[in-house]
Design a protein around this motif. Structure first.
Motif, PDB file in Angstrom:
ATOM      1  N   ILE A 191       2.034   1.312 -11.470  1.00 12.99           N
ATOM      2  CA  ILE A 191       1.556   2.500 -10.996  1.00 12.99           C
ATOM      3  C   ILE A 191       2.876   3.442 -10.879  1.00 12.99           C
ATOM      4  CG2 ILE A 191      -0.473   1.628  -9.729  1.00 12.99           C
ATOM      5  CD1 ILE A 191       2.450   2.822  -7.657  1.00 12.99           C
ATOM      6  N   ARG A 226      -2.830   3.824  -3.495  1.00 10.33           N
ATOM      7  CA  ARG A 226      -2.981   2.798  -4.290  1.00 10.33           C
ATOM      8  C   ARG A 226      -2.635   1.318  -3.135  1.00 10.33           C
ATOM      9  NH1 ARG A 226      -5.049   5.636  -6.757  1.00 10.33           N
ATOM     10  NH2 ARG A 226      -4.642   6.342  -8.842  1.00 10.33           N
ATOM     11  N   LYS A 264      -5.037  -6.712  -7.370  1.00  9.00           N
ATOM     12  CA  LYS A 264      -4.534  -5.373  -7.147  1.00  9.00           C
ATOM     13  C   LYS A 264      -3.321  -4.914  -8.365  1.00  9.00           C
ATOM     14  CE  LYS A 264      -7.767  -4.550  -4.052  1.00  9.00           C
ATOM     15  NZ  LYS A 264      -8.606  -3.644  -4.217  1.00  9.00           N
ATOM     16  N   GLU A 274       0.879  -1.242   0.091  1.00 12.28           N
ATOM     17  CA  GLU A 274       0.001   0.075   0.137  1.00 12.28           C
ATOM     18  C   GLU A 274       0.803   0.990   0.014  1.00 12.28           C
ATOM     19  OE1 GLU A 274      -3.890   1.918   2.316  1.00 12.28           O
ATOM     20  OE2 GLU A 274      -2.359   0.796   3.493  1.00 12.28           O
TER      21      GLU A 274
END
Length: 238
Positions: free
Chosen positions: A75, A43, A69, A25
């Motif tokens: 990302i 995220r 995820k 995270e």
């Protein structure tokens, strides 16, 4: 200078990136002049490995909950664009930077320089030497509500740390003092006599003076009567 900083927090599968632990995270919160602007990047990530039981106990994330995820690689461009070249504020910054740079190294991307980091643990120990410098301890010291913090969570921790960081920096946004800025004060002092405001004295009416004398007379040893006997002494009556 823009006054922009980025407050960063991560949660991980364990404590050591050199042992292969990963970020699961990440949260970034934009600050301007030490105050949140409302821009947030948050995220959850699939770390591609199991979560240590002790880490799971701290933040509550299980391996099963993270499957599907995005991976860090998906990302990273968004993250680096959000960080830009601005200072990074983090609580125990060496921990977060070590994990972030380990993730970047896996993608053959350059590391983030330690010189960019502002460590709020270090700031707290400089301000309160010898006292606990955990996020919970600092929230208690500054009267910040932590009732929602039952487990570690990067988004909530960022929001709490933003309040702590503002207090560590003096408790208010720079430029919000009550005194007029120096330029305005100089302008006022240098204004031509015709441009300066003329004081407007407030003169009470005879009726107001009479009413106030009657009020002062009801106060034993009134300060007005001692300082201004010509207005409030017995000879002033009538």
């Amino acid at each position: 200078m823009s006054g922009r900083e980025v407050l960063l927090d991560t949660e991980t599968t364990g404590l050591d990136p050199l042992a292969g632990h990963r970020i699961l995270e990440i949260c970034c919160l934009e600050l301007r002049n030490h105050v949140p602007t409302g821009r947030v990047l948050h995220r959850l990530l699939d770390p591609g490995r199991d979560v240590d039981p002790e880490a799971e106990r701290i933040h509550g994330f299980t391996r099963a909950a993270l499957i599907g995820k995005p991976a860090f690689a998906e990302i990273v461009d968004e993250l680096l664009a959000f960080l830009a070249d601005d200072p990074i504020v983090a609580h125990n910054a060496p921990f977060d930077l070590a994990f972030l740079n380990a993730e970047l190294a896996r993608l053959d991307l350059p590391p983030i320089a330690a010189a960019r980091a502002i460590d709020t643990v270090k700031l707290a120990r400089e301000r309160f030497p010898g006292l606990p410098a955990s996020l919970d301890a600092l929230c208690r010291r500054f009267g910040i509500d932590t009732s929602m913090r039952t487990t570690h969570n990067a988004l909530l921790d960022c929001q709490l740390l933003a309040e702590v960081y503002l207090q560590l920096r003096g408790g208010r946004q720079p430029g919000l003092g009550l005194a007029a800025p120096p330029r305005l004060r100089l302008r006022a002092m240098s204004a031509a006599p015709s441009e300066r405001r003329t004081p407007r004295p407030i003169v009470p009416s005879a009726a107001e003076l009479t009413a106030h004398r009657a009020f002062v007379a009801t106060i034993p040893n009134a300060l007005w009567a001692r300082l201004m006997p010509e207005l409030y002494g017995p000879q002033a009556e009538g």
